[in-house]
Motif scaffolding. Structure first.
Motif, mmCIF file in Angstrom:
data_model
loop_
_atom_site.group_PDB
_atom_site.id
_atom_site.type_symbol
_atom_site.label_atom_id
_atom_site.label_comp_id
_atom_site.label_asym_id
_atom_site.label_seq_id
_atom_site.Cartn_x
_atom_site.Cartn_y
_atom_site.Cartn_z
ATOM 1 N N ASP A 230 35.249 31.485 38.108
ATOM 2 C CA ASP A 230 35.989 32.652 37.618
ATOM 3 C C ASP A 230 37.494 32.391 37.616
ATOM 4 N N LEU A 231 37.971 31.653 38.613
ATOM 5 C CA LEU A 231 39.395 31.317 38.646
ATOM 6 C C LEU A 231 39.796 30.448 37.450
ATOM 7 N N ARG A 232 38.940 29.505 37.097
ATOM 8 C CA ARG A 232 39.241 28.655 35.935
ATOM 9 C C ARG A 232 39.275 29.482 34.651
ATOM 10 N N LYS A 233 38.388 30.458 34.541
ATOM 11 C CA LYS A 233 38.410 31.336 33.363
ATOM 12 C C LYS A 233 39.709 32.144 33.310
ATOM 13 N N ILE A 234 40.133 32.627 34.474
ATOM 14 C CA ILE A 234 41.386 33.392 34.525
ATOM 15 C C ILE A 234 42.572 32.505 34.158
ATOM 16 N N ASP A 235 42.567 31.277 34.669
ATOM 17 C CA ASP A 235 43.644 30.343 34.307
ATOM 18 C C ASP A 235 43.675 30.091 32.800
ATOM 19 N N PHE A 274 48.914 41.343 34.208
ATOM 20 C CA PHE A 274 48.932 41.920 35.552
ATOM 21 C C PHE A 274 47.506 42.077 36.099
ATOM 22 N N GLU A 275 46.586 42.528 35.241
ATOM 23 C CA GLU A 275 45.199 42.660 35.678
ATOM 24 C C GLU A 275 44.610 41.293 36.032
ATOM 25 N N GLU A 280 42.945 37.388 40.131
ATOM 26 C CA GLU A 280 43.146 36.071 40.723
ATOM 27 C C GLU A 280 43.390 36.174 42.222
ATOM 28 N N LEU A 281 44.207 37.154 42.618
ATOM 29 C CA LEU A 281 44.475 37.345 44.046
ATOM 30 C C LEU A 281 43.195 37.706 44.801
ATOM 31 N N ARG A 282 42.379 38.593 44.209
ATOM 32 C CA ARG A 282 41.136 38.981 44.878
ATOM 33 C C ARG A 282 40.196 37.787 45.033
#
Length: 351
Positions: A230-235, A274-275, A280-282
């Motif tokens: 999920d982090l890679r998708k956000i990146d 921002f979302e 990402e923080l979560r």
């Protein structure tokens, strides 16, 4: 009016009889209580008189028992104890309790060879061990409340309403706790530190706990892979948004209104940086929690307080023969006294 007179007189007679019956009842109750008190008082006086009449014999017996108990207590080796506070993980507490019973069975059967191999000590040191004990560790009121809340959430909500906090505390058994105090008694004062490794080895060899740890590690690894995906998708989305914003800032993306009727407007693509940043923080926090859990619970149990280098001398009252033997002597004399009086009463009654 003359016809009502007999009726009133009968009512007065009935009330008088009622009050008389109540008075007799209370007289019997008071008499019964008085007889009990009188019997107790008479028994005490009877016992005191017997002690006064036989004080010489009683004194000699008690002093003899005290001297014999003192000598017996001096002849026995002093017993020392030490305690270890542990917190098991991966359900290893069941193996821990089973091990304690196993060690005591080795002591009862005098199988010191097996016991010495378990704790890596010699047979002479194994023979100095007297007992192993385990009990629930120290718990505060807050600890019990947390355990009660966890238990209530694990059962049906309807049944949980019938179980109060007091019922939960009263019905707890040894396996209900997460902290355990292990107590070892020995006639050797400096043996306790050598026993710590033995406990660790026996608990670590529990296959069920090993399986629980493997399942936990596999679960954490799967969750971590999902979070990293999920982090890679956000990146990737963040890079796309940055690229869009960069292109718009370079081109300007300006449009002109129809026939100059409307002012110039700049259309920008709506993005959700921002979302994405919050998500990402979560995710990173969740990954940190998983890593922390694996680091904190990477053993089968934690030793919160280890055995001391030098044991403390045991003051168990059951081993104080200087007090136990006189008490037993007094008890035997009392039983003999009551038995002799009972026999005398039966003989006189038959006569």
């Amino acid at each position: 009016m003359s016809e009502n007179l007999p009726k009133d007189k009968n009512e007065e007679v009935d009330l008088g009889a009622l009050f008389s019956a109540i008075g007799k009842f209370f007289d019997k109750v008071y008499g019964f209580i008085a007889n009990i008190l009188k019997g107790v008082f008479s028994s005490i006086i009877f016992l005191i008189r017997a002690v006064i009449d036989n004080y010489k014999v009683i004194t000699i017996v008690v002093l003899t028992a005290m001297l014999f108990g003192y000598g017996l207590q001096k002849m026995k080796e002093p017993v020392y104890y030490s305690e270890m506070l542990v917190k098991p993980y991966f359900e290893s507490k069941y193996q821990l309790v089973t091990n304690i019973d196993y060690y005591n069975s080795l002591l009862d059967s005098e199988n010191y060879e097996t016991l010495s191999s378990v704790f890596t000590i010699n047979d002479k040191e194994a023979k100095t061990i007297k007992s192993f004990e385990i009990e629930i560790g120290p718990e505060t009121e807050n600890d019990l409340v947390v355990q009660y809340d966890k238990y209530v959430k694990s059962i049906d909500s309807i049944r949980a309403q019938d179980i109060s906090f007091e019922d939960f505390v009263d019905n707890r058994d040894l396996y209900s706790s997460d902290l355990f105090t292990i107590r070892v008694e020995s006639t050797k004062r400096d043996i306790f530190k050598k026993l710590s490794n033995g406990f660790e080895l026996t608990i670590s060899n529990n296959e069920y706990s090993k399986k629980k740890m493997r399942i936990r590690d596999s679960t954490l690894a799967i969750k971590r892979q999902a979070y990293m995906r999920d982090l890679r998708k956000i990146d990737t989305l963040q890079m796309v948004y940055l690229k869009i914003l960069s292109n718009e800032s370079e081109k300007g993306a300006v449009s002109v209104g129809m026939e100059g009727m409307f002012p110039l407007t700049q259309e920008r693509t709506q993005t959700r940086e921002f979302e994405l940043f919050q998500n990402e923080l979560r995710l990173r926090d969740s990954i940190s929690v998983l890593d922390q859990l694996k680091v904190e619970e990477n053993v089968y149990y934690d030793v919160l307080s280890d055995f001391s280098e030098i044991g403390v001398k045991s003051n168990d009252w059951t081993k104080k023969y200087i007090l136990i033997l006189p008490a037993l002597a007094i008890l035997v004399m009392l039983l003999t006294f009551f038995a002799s009086n009972a026999i005398r009463f039966v003989k006189n009654y038959e006569a």
